[in-house]
Each structure stands twice: as C-alpha cells, then as structure tokens.
Design a protein around this motif. Structure first.
Motif, PDB file in Angstrom:
ATOM      1  N   MET A  35       0.852  -1.170   0.160  1.00  0.00           N
ATOM      2  CA  MET A  35       0.016  -0.020   0.148  1.00  0.00           C
ATOM      3  C   MET A  35       1.033   1.320   0.009  1.00  0.00           C
ATOM      4  O   MET A  35       1.664   1.381   0.956  1.00  0.00           O
ATOM      5  N   PRO A  36       0.899   2.346  -1.008  1.00  0.00           N
ATOM      6  CA  PRO A  36       1.725   3.079  -0.857  1.00  0.00           C
ATOM      7  C   PRO A  36       1.310   4.210   0.087  1.00  0.00           C
ATOM      8  O   PRO A  36       0.005   4.325   0.521  1.00  0.00           O
ATOM      9  N   ALA A  37       2.271   4.990   0.457  1.00  0.00           N
ATOM     10  CA  ALA A  37       1.973   5.906   1.794  1.00  0.00           C
ATOM     11  C   ALA A  37       1.179   7.047   1.177  1.00  0.00           C
ATOM     12  O   ALA A  37       1.730   7.633   0.348  1.00  0.00           O
ATOM     13  N   THR A  38       0.040   7.376   1.780  1.00  0.00           N
ATOM     14  CA  THR A  38      -0.756   8.719   1.348  1.00  0.00           C
ATOM     15  C   THR A  38      -0.372   9.107   0.026  1.00  0.00           C
ATOM     16  O   THR A  38       0.100  10.222  -0.188  1.00  0.00           O
ATOM     17  N   PRO A  39      -1.272   8.423  -1.039  1.00  0.00           N
ATOM     18  CA  PRO A  39      -0.394   8.893  -2.298  1.00  0.00           C
ATOM     19  C   PRO A  39      -0.811  10.419  -2.878  1.00  0.00           C
ATOM     20  O   PRO A  39      -0.257  10.586  -3.397  1.00  0.00           O
ATOM     21  N   TYR A  40      -1.858  10.939  -2.255  1.00  0.00           N
ATOM     22  CA  TYR A  40      -2.376  12.179  -2.588  1.00  0.00           C
ATOM     23  C   TYR A  40      -1.833  13.130  -1.675  1.00  0.00           C
ATOM     24  O   TYR A  40      -2.550  14.383  -1.842  1.00  0.00           O
ATOM     25  N   LEU A  41      -1.198  13.071  -0.671  1.00  0.00           N
ATOM     26  CA  LEU A  41      -1.011  13.964   0.321  1.00  0.00           C
ATOM     27  C   LEU A  41       0.383  14.109   0.664  1.00  0.00           C
ATOM     28  O   LEU A  41       1.189  13.360   0.375  1.00  0.00           O
ATOM     29  N   GLN A  42       0.999  15.414   0.584  1.00  0.00           N
ATOM     30  CA  GLN A  42       2.275  15.899   1.112  1.00  0.00           C
ATOM     31  C   GLN A  42       2.346  16.158   2.545  1.00  0.00           C
ATOM     32  O   GLN A  42       1.654  17.088   3.108  1.00  0.00           O
ATOM     33  N   LEU A  43       2.978  15.253   3.162  1.00  0.00           N
ATOM     34  CA  LEU A  43       2.720  15.366   4.932  1.00  0.00           C
ATOM     35  C   LEU A  43       4.183  15.534   5.559  1.00  0.00           C
ATOM     36  O   LEU A  43       5.207  15.070   4.744  1.00  0.00           O
ATOM     37  N   PRO A  44       4.289  15.811   6.665  1.00  0.00           N
ATOM     38  CA  PRO A  44       5.523  15.804   7.442  1.00  0.00           C
ATOM     39  C   PRO A  44       6.335  14.587   7.607  1.00  0.00           C
ATOM     40  O   PRO A  44       5.386  13.784   7.473  1.00  0.00           O
ATOM     41  N   PRO A  45       7.325  14.702   8.007  1.00  0.00           N
ATOM     42  CA  PRO A  45       8.245  13.121   8.370  1.00  0.00           C
ATOM     43  C   PRO A  45       7.364  12.647   9.414  1.00  0.00           C
ATOM     44  O   PRO A  45       6.781  13.235  10.432  1.00  0.00           O
ATOM     45  N   THR A  46       7.315  11.012   9.202  1.00  0.00           N
ATOM     46  CA  THR A  46       6.739  10.608  10.652  1.00  0.00           C
ATOM     47  C   THR A  46       7.426  10.669  11.754  1.00  0.00           C
ATOM     48  O   THR A  46       8.727  10.771  11.730  1.00  0.00           O
ATOM     49  N   ASP A  47       6.813  10.494  13.000  1.00  0.00           N
ATOM     50  CA  ASP A  47       7.501  10.524  14.292  1.00  0.00           C
ATOM     51  C   ASP A  47       7.302   9.253  15.038  1.00  0.00           C
ATOM     52  O   ASP A  47       6.324   9.159  15.635  1.00  0.00           O
ATOM     53  N   ARG A  48       8.265   8.377  14.714  1.00  0.00           N
ATOM     54  CA  ARG A  48       8.012   7.036  15.287  1.00  0.00           C
ATOM     55  C   ARG A  48       8.519   6.935  16.855  1.00  0.00           C
ATOM     56  O   ARG A  48       8.115   5.720  17.325  1.00  0.00           O
ATOM     57  N   VAL A  49       8.972   8.227  17.395  1.00  0.00           N
ATOM     58  CA  VAL A  49       9.219   8.032  18.875  1.00  0.00           C
ATOM     59  C   VAL A  49       7.891   8.531  19.623  1.00  0.00           C
ATOM     60  O   VAL A  49       7.412   7.594  20.536  1.00  0.00           O
ATOM     61  N   LEU A  50       7.078   9.478  19.230  1.00  0.00           N
ATOM     62  CA  LEU A  50       5.997   9.937  19.735  1.00  0.00           C
ATOM     63  C   LEU A  50       4.755   9.069  19.335  1.00  0.00           C
ATOM     64  O   LEU A  50       3.956   8.589  20.091  1.00  0.00           O
ATOM     65  N   SER A  51       4.742   8.824  18.093  1.00  0.00           N
ATOM     66  CA  SER A  51       3.625   7.817  17.626  1.00  0.00           C
ATOM     67  C   SER A  51       4.228   6.673  16.898  1.00  0.00           C
ATOM     68  O   SER A  51       4.505   6.480  15.632  1.00  0.00           O
ATOM     69  N   SER A  52       4.678   5.622  17.578  1.00  0.00           N
ATOM     70  CA  SER A  52       5.256   4.459  17.346  1.00  0.00           C
ATOM     71  C   SER A  52       4.404   3.526  16.376  1.00  0.00           C
ATOM     72  O   SER A  52       4.915   2.759  15.462  1.00  0.00           O
ATOM     73  N   ARG A  53       3.053   3.737  16.542  1.00  0.00           N
ATOM     74  CA  ARG A  53       2.099   2.815  15.709  1.00  0.00           C
ATOM     75  C   ARG A  53       1.728   3.599  14.264  1.00  0.00           C
ATOM     76  O   ARG A  53       1.798   2.746  13.374  1.00  0.00           O
ATOM     77  N   THR A  54       1.330   4.721  14.440  1.00  0.00           N
ATOM     78  CA  THR A  54       0.985   5.470  13.032  1.00  0.00           C
ATOM     79  C   THR A  54       2.063   6.388  12.506  1.00  0.00           C
ATOM     80  O   THR A  54       2.169   6.637  11.239  1.00  0.00           O
ATOM     81  N   GLY A  55       3.128   6.840  13.263  1.00  0.00           N
ATOM     82  CA  GLY A  55       3.781   7.978  12.928  1.00  0.00           C
ATOM     83  C   GLY A  55       3.446   9.294  12.844  1.00  0.00           C
ATOM     84  O   GLY A  55       3.886  10.223  12.365  1.00  0.00           O
ATOM     85  N   TRP A  56       1.803   9.495  12.889  1.00  0.00           N
ATOM     86  CA  TRP A  56       1.263  10.598  12.640  1.00  0.00           C
ATOM     87  C   TRP A  56       1.160  11.516  13.961  1.00  0.00           C
ATOM     88  O   TRP A  56       1.079  11.092  15.168  1.00  0.00           O
ATOM     89  N   THR A  57       1.453  12.906  13.680  1.00  0.00           N
ATOM     90  CA  THR A  57       1.311  13.886  14.829  1.00  0.00           C
ATOM     91  C   THR A  57       0.277  14.935  14.562  1.00  0.00           C
ATOM     92  O   THR A  57      -0.474  14.703  13.397  1.00  0.00           O
TER      93      THR A  57
END
Length: 645
Positions: free
Chosen positions: A1-23
């Motif tokens: 599954m491509p990561a968010t194909p139509y969104l330009q998003l900030p880098p993921t944060d795997r420390v704060l959000s280890s499951r999703t990477g989203w902040t």
C-alpha cells in the motif's frame, strides 16, 4: 500500500507515534489540503461549494450550501485550533466570513435556501452554528452588524419549526442555542423538547437508537452523542441544567465499547448508512477528550484517530484533487443514499474535532498506545444494539455479528410480532440486514447483487430462485460470546411467514451459526459468508461441504457445513460479481446450499471465517463437533469447551 499517495505530509515521528507515525502536524496538513482543494469549486462570494459528482434529491443550491456548511466545520477546527497564534492562512477566515455575508444576502445570487420544516437546510445550519461558535473571536465578532442580523434572520427559521423525529431534533437544539448565545430570539421549549425527546431513544450502556425502532449505526456516535455535548459547549456550564453531566457519563460508557470497532489497520467496521462520511466515525472519540469524559488514555485516543485517518489517506482519500468522493475508498454510489450529494462526505469534518484541543494537550503529546485488537483477541457483547464484536490479534480484523440492528420502524401493535412479524417494515438494507460485518470487507450493495442476497445471509430459496429477505430482526439474547435473534422469511405466492432463528457462537476467529428454519415444501436453504473484494478477481475453491474465496492480498472468506447441509456435490460454491462492493470492483462470496426440503423444521450449522491467516476448510470440518438433541444443539470445540444452544 503506497503511503498517502495524494497528500504531502511532514516526516513521521516514530518516537511519539510508534504505531502510526502521525502527529498533530499531519492532521493540520491533511485539513489544509482538503480546504485548499475546495476553492476552485466555490461560488464567487464563497457562499456555496458546488463540487463535482452526483447531486442529491435536495437540488444544486442545497448541495452548494452543504459544501459551505460541512467544510466550515473543518475550517472551524483548523481556525480555532490555531487560536490566537494565528498559525493558519488568514484567507481561510476571510473565505468563510465572505460566504456568510453572501449566503444570507437575497441579492447576492448565491443565497442559501430559507430554513423550512424538515428541509435539508436544517442539517447544514447546525454545522454553521457550531462552526460560528467555535470561531467566534475570528469570524462572528468581526462580521458587520448587518451581516450578523442576516445570519440571525436565517437561523430564525428554526424557531417553532418542525424537524424529522430522529437525530434531526438535535440540529434544532444546537442552532437555537447559538441564537441564544448571541442574544437573538429563540425558543427555549424547542431546545428542551429536543433534548427530552432523545431520552426516549436511550437504551442503556451508552447506546441510543436514532429515532424509533432499532436504528443502530455510526449516527449514534457522530450525532446522538456528539450534538448534545456540542450544545453543552455553546450553553456553557451555567446553562446546561445538569444535562451535560448525564451526556458525558453516557459517552464515557459508549467509548468503553466503541474502541473495539476499529481494526489494527485503522478501518472502522463497515456497517450502516452514510458511510461516505468515513472518518466522521472518530467524532465521539474526540468529543470524549474535548468534554473530559473519555475512559481512553490520551495515547490510545490519538492512536485510534490517527490510525483511521491514515488508513483512508493510504487508500487515496482524499483523492488526487484533494476531494472526498461519494464512496468508501473510491467513488461507489451503491453505498450511498439519495440524500447524499457531492459535498455530503464533508461531514467527515467531524473527524477533525481533535484539532480543537490545544497542541500541548496530552492527547497530542503522550506516546501512542496500542488498540485493544493489537494486544489480544477481543470479544465484546453489546446487548443494547444486539451485536457481538470479535477481533483477532493475528490479522487485526474486527468482525461485527448482527442480531439487533435492522433500521426498520418498530412493529405496530402489541401483537404485531405474532400476527405479522414484518408488518410496517421496509425493504432489507444490505448495510443493516446482514448477519455480519467487518473492518476488512463490505456487503454487496449494488442493486443487482443485493437482489441475489447471498453474502452473510440465511435465505429460503423459492422454486423460481427468489431468496427470502431479512427485514425486521427480533433480538433474543446477547451475552459473552453468544447472540441470537429471529426473523420472518417470505416467498413469492405464499402468505405464510416462516420463522428463521439464528444463534451465533464466537470461538477464536470463527463464527459458528446455528439456524432453526421453518420452510415450505420444495424450498432450498442457502447460507453465504463474507463477501471479499479487490482490484482483481478473487481466487475461489470449493468442496462438497465447504467453499472459499481469497483476495490477492490474502484476505480469505470461507463457509464450512457442520450439520444439516445435504446439498451433495452442488452443496457449496463461490458466487462472483463485479461493481457490487465498496472494497473493489471484483467480489466473491462462498456459500452453502441445501437440497430442496420436504418442509417443516430443520437445523443447519455452519462455520464462517474471515481471516488473513491461511484457511484450510477441510480441517475446519473437524474443528467443531455438533450434536443435535431435540431442541438442543451442543457444540464441542477441540480445546474441550462446550456451548449448548
């Protein structure tokens, strides 16, 4: 599954959000993209957003208002969430202020329809009212006095007006409370009557029914729980008369179970109407945090919410234009309703209520926690709606077994169930009438497929091939891992109603269904499993007493005959279809089929599986021993456990 194909998003944060990477930054970026994408479709004064797509039954002007009102909810979360810091494009505030001025000006050429009894405008007005309340310092307080007067005049159509007798009562409550908050004329009795009315629909354990009948779906969360607490935010602690404490307690109880409706991949269970609202399903989780009544830890609330928003973003929602379409992932009109217009999906804006929480709130700063289904297999009995939920840690799938929600009005008359069990009931809706739903599969909802009525349904088949329906569901029992109900089956040319009683027993990833069936001579009994769908045709296989379908990515649906199925070599097969399922253009359903019956009562036991594990249906044939002794059916599992139905 491509990561968010139509969104330009900030880098993921795997420390704060280890499951999703989203902040929070990911949420803000998604909101900004969705709002920016609407501007090409705005009317000159920004009072309407006329989006591409099928129109609703309310007409193009109403649809344009819907585009304004529902996106205003999203804009309000973004504006108020940024707060005094002003970390939002000023043009966003200017657009919606301009739209309010033009929409309430009869001479603008893009004025909104007046509020009249039971009109679609009532729905949209509630969104405008709440958005105005939340953005008051940035929009309402800065509006010209003449514009304020016109806005009040437009809202005044609610006063003394009539709404539909369901969640619509709350649109009047919220809108008139906004009128009260700005010192405008309103009806206190309208508000009190609406809030009193929902008490008739509260059925316990945090559950309401949406109007009379057994109407259980996501409207319970994104309407019946949401609007009373939105009303309380506008009324304030001095004006809620103690009601807010009751609503907070009910929402807290609701969320104890609601967390189990989400799979490990973030998908909500696919059940009920208005599914094009998608991540609006997050509204009660965010409201629990906003109202300080959630039983969920802050890190779990964010994990649940971010997982769901990311789930859709990874599957192309919003699309390449930045728009939400009428569907689940792609556009899929059979899963919509006639009231749904091209801007209807923007009730998904309710899923962004978390942005109203400050950036330093624990829900944004604490580390993510796992969902219940990520830690262990889960079983949740919900007696109020008549549902069983079971999730499996291995594949992260959550399944809903339905013995209670049919979206039909209550049976008229004290003896209606005995005289005519379906009297007053409408057609069966595939989003309510099925025996089971899940986070990984959807029902066959295109009209031609719904007419065949194979998936997750036990049917009597008439000699001409017509299947019986499951209209009104009569709950009998729901506790632990067992639930049961009955419904009436009818066949063409036969005035009798034949009773079908079904008990579901959960064991690991399996659902064992025990059916007691009354049937006329010559009828055939047929049972379908979950429909699975994808971009290519699923693999299919079958034997004398089992059938299996598997998608290219390994999702398997299987049904296995355990007792009472005597269809011989033709007793199991896989039905295929195209353009019938919200999860993909190619779908397949395994099913069992008995031989024509002599009539009378019979017992049928089947094992139903939906799993991402490898499924061996021949082995499952021996996984459960079935003994039928008169009215008792005893199931014995390999681990020695026994269940008597």
């Amino acid at each position: 599954m491509p990561a968010t194909p139509y969104l330009q998003l900030p880098p993921t944060d795997r420390v704060l959000s280890s499951r999703t990477g989203w902040t929070r930054a990911h949420w803000e970026a998604t909101a900004d993209r969705m709002l920016d994408a609407l501007t090409p479709y705005a009317s000159p004064g920004f009072a309407q957003y006329r989006l591409p797509g099928r129109g609703s039954w309310s007409g193009v002007v109403s649809d344009g208002l819907e585009g304004f009102a529902r996106s205003f909810l999203l804009a309000a979360c973004r504006i108020a969430g940024a707060g005094a810091g002003g970390a939002v494009d000023p043009s966003l505030t200017e657009r919606y202020a301009a739209g309010l001025a033009a929409g309430t000006d009869p001479q603008s050429g893009e004025a909104w329809p007046r509020l009249t009894d039971c009109s679609q405008q009532m729905v949209e007005a509630a969104s405008v009212a709440f958005a105005l309340h939340e953005t008051r310092p940035w929009i309402w307080d800065r509006l010209d006095a003449g514009v304020q007067e016109r806005v009040v005049d437009w809202f005044s159509g609610f006063v003394g007006g009539r709404t539909w007798d369901n969640n619509w009562r709350l649109f009047q409550v919220v809108s008139e409370q906004f009128l009260a908050s700005v010192g405008a004329p309103y009806s206190r009795s309208d508000i009190e009557d609406g809030l009193d009315r929902i008490e008739d629909w509260y059925v316990g354990d945090g559950w309401y029914t949406d109007g009379d009948g057994r109407n259980f779906d996501y409207y319970i969360g994104w309407a019946m729980h949401l609007y009373p607490l939105l009303w309380a935010r506008i009324a304030g602690p001095e004006g809620d008369g103690g009601r807010a404490a009751v609503y907070r307690g009910r929402l807290s109880r609701f969320l104890e179970d609601y967390q189990h409706f989400f799979g490990a991949d973030g998908s909500p269970v696919h059940q009920g109407r208005s599914l094009a609202y998608r991540f609006a399903a997050l509204a009660p989780a965010w409201m629990g945090a906003l109202a300080d009544c959630t039983p969920l830890a802050p890190g779990l609330t964010r994990r649940l919410a971010s997982g769901t928003l990311r789930h859709f973003a990874e599957r192309g929602v919003p699309d390449e234009r930045g728009l939400l379409t009428l569907g689940w992932y792609d556009t899929f009109l059979p899963s919509t309703q006639p009231y749904s217009g091209p801007a209807s999906p923007y009730w998904a804006s309710k899923g962004f209520l978390g942005l109203l929480l400050p950036a330093d709130h624990a829900v944004w700063t604490e580390r993510e926690l796992p969902l219940p289904v990520e830690e262990s297999d889960t079983y949740t009995a919900l007696p109020a709606p008549g549902w069983l939920l079971h999730g499996t840690r291995n594949d992260g799938i959550v399944r809903l077994v339905n013995h209670g929600s049919d979206h039909n009005p209550p049976a008229p008359g004290a003896n209606a169930c005995e005289d005519d069990p379906d009297r007053g009931a409408g057609e069966d809706d595939p989003h309510y009438a099925k025996l089971a739903y899940s986070t990984a599969a959807a029902p066959q909802s295109a009209p031609h497929a719904a007419a065949r009525n194979i998936d997750n349904h036990l049917a009597l088949i008439a000699p001409d091939g017509t299947p019986s329906r499951r209209r009104r569901i009569h709950p009998l029992h729901c506790e632990g891992r067992v639930a049961s109900s009955w419904s009436a089956a009818r066949l063409p040319g036969d005035e009798r109603a034949y009773r079908i009683g079904t008990t579901s027993v959960l064991h690991g990833p399996w659902e064992i269904r025990v059916h007691r069936v009354d049937s006329p001579e010559g009828a055939v009994v047929r049972e379908g499993g979950h429909a699975v769908a994808g971009p290519v045709s699923p693999f299919a296989s079958s034997g004398p007493d089992w059938a299996l379908a598997r998608t290219a990515d390994g999702l398997t649906s299987a049904v296995v005959a355990l007792y009472g199925w005597d269809g011989g070599a033709d007793g199991a097969a896989v039905a295929r279809d195209v353009e019938s399922n919200a999860y993909g253009p190619h779908s397949a359903i395994p099913y069992l089929r008995g031989a024509p019956r002599p009539g009378g009562r019979s017992v049928h036991v089947s094992l139903v599986v939906l799993s991402r594990d490898t499924v061996h249906p021949e082995a499952l044939r021996t996984a459960v021993r079935v003994r039928v002794d008169g009215d008792a059916v005893v199931l014995t599992f390999l681990d020695g456990s026994r269940v008597e139905v």
